[in-house]
Design a protein around this motif. Structure first.
Motif, PDB file in Angstrom:
ATOM      1  N   ASN A  63      -8.285 -20.513 -66.132  1.00  8.86           N
ATOM      2  CA  ASN A  63      -9.372 -21.271 -65.764  1.00  8.86           C
ATOM      3  C   ASN A  63     -10.042 -20.975 -64.464  1.00  8.86           C
ATOM      4  OD1 ASN A  63      -9.595 -22.635 -68.331  1.00  8.86           O
ATOM      5  ND2 ASN A  63      -8.027 -23.992 -68.012  1.00  8.86           N
ATOM      6  N   GLU A  64      -8.960 -20.992 -63.645  1.00  7.46           N
ATOM      7  CA  GLU A  64      -9.529 -20.911 -62.113  1.00  7.46           C
ATOM      8  C   GLU A  64     -10.207 -19.648 -61.920  1.00  7.46           C
ATOM      9  OE1 GLU A  64      -7.758 -21.006 -57.532  1.00  7.46           O
ATOM     10  OE2 GLU A  64      -6.435 -21.823 -59.307  1.00  7.46           O
ATOM     11  N   VAL A  65      -9.650 -18.453 -62.380  1.00  7.60           N
ATOM     12  CA  VAL A  65     -10.172 -17.044 -62.346  1.00  7.60           C
ATOM     13  C   VAL A  65     -11.560 -16.984 -62.962  1.00  7.60           C
ATOM     14  CG1 VAL A  65      -9.764 -14.660 -62.808  1.00  7.60           C
ATOM     15  CG2 VAL A  65      -7.917 -16.164 -61.704  1.00  7.60           C
ATOM     16  N   ALA A  66     -11.393 -17.691 -64.011  1.00  2.39           N
ATOM     17  CA  ALA A  66     -12.911 -17.482 -65.005  1.00  2.39           C
ATOM     18  C   ALA A  66     -13.919 -18.389 -64.161  1.00  2.39           C
ATOM     19  CB  ALA A  66     -12.545 -18.279 -66.336  1.00  2.39           C
ATOM     20  N   GLU A  67     -13.565 -19.440 -63.414  1.00  2.00           N
ATOM     21  CA  GLU A  67     -14.664 -20.161 -62.898  1.00  2.00           C
ATOM     22  C   GLU A  67     -15.006 -19.253 -61.433  1.00  2.00           C
ATOM     23  OE1 GLU A  67     -14.911 -24.063 -60.175  1.00  2.00           O
ATOM     24  OE2 GLU A  67     -13.816 -24.298 -62.208  1.00  2.00           O
ATOM     25  N   LEU A  68     -14.241 -18.841 -61.011  1.00  2.00           N
ATOM     26  CA  LEU A  68     -14.338 -18.006 -59.620  1.00  2.00           C
ATOM     27  C   LEU A  68     -15.164 -16.565 -59.974  1.00  2.00           C
ATOM     28  CD1 LEU A  68     -11.060 -18.540 -57.815  1.00  2.00           C
ATOM     29  CD2 LEU A  68     -13.469 -19.481 -57.168  1.00  2.00           C
ATOM     30  N   THR A  69     -15.115 -16.274 -61.061  1.00  2.00           N
ATOM     31  CA  THR A  69     -15.632 -14.709 -61.479  1.00  2.00           C
ATOM     32  C   THR A  69     -16.674 -14.795 -62.413  1.00  2.00           C
ATOM     33  OG1 THR A  69     -14.075 -14.331 -63.143  1.00  2.00           O
ATOM     34  CG2 THR A  69     -13.463 -13.343 -60.784  1.00  2.00           C
TER      35      THR A  69
END
Length: 96
Positions: A63-69
């Motif tokens: 979820n964190e990586v998806a949000e940041l990318t």
């Protein structure tokens, strides 16, 4: 936002690919996000492995990586997760 049919289609594609990134004890940093961003532009779909020594679980990391990318979270199984983002220039995957 992906529909159920699109998510299912992406899961079937992701089943045949190997993880190309690993998240370890250093967690998620700017360099990692840049590499994931470049890989998503080139491949559209990637699989990431979260190592046992990481302080994050796969779902939180995804979820964190998806949000940041600005990508879409597809699935998380065990310590691996899959992300998808449509490429601007090199569109390969045609969603149903």
């Amino acid at each position: 936002m992906l529909t159920g049919k699109q998510r299912s289609y992406l899961k079937s594609i992701a089943n045949g690919i190997d993880p190309i990134f690993q998240i370890g004890k250093n967690g998620i940093n700017d360099n990692f996000i840049k590499q994931v961003d470049d890989a998503l532009e080139a491949r559209e779909i990637i699989k990431v492995n979260v190592l046992n020594n990481s302080f994050l679980n796969a779902k939180d990391a995804a979820n964190e990586v998806a949000e940041l990318t600005n990508s879409e979270f597809v699935q998380s199984i065990g310590n691996k997760f899959v992300l998808y983002r449509e490429s601007k220039d090199k569109k390969k995957i045609e969603l149903p």
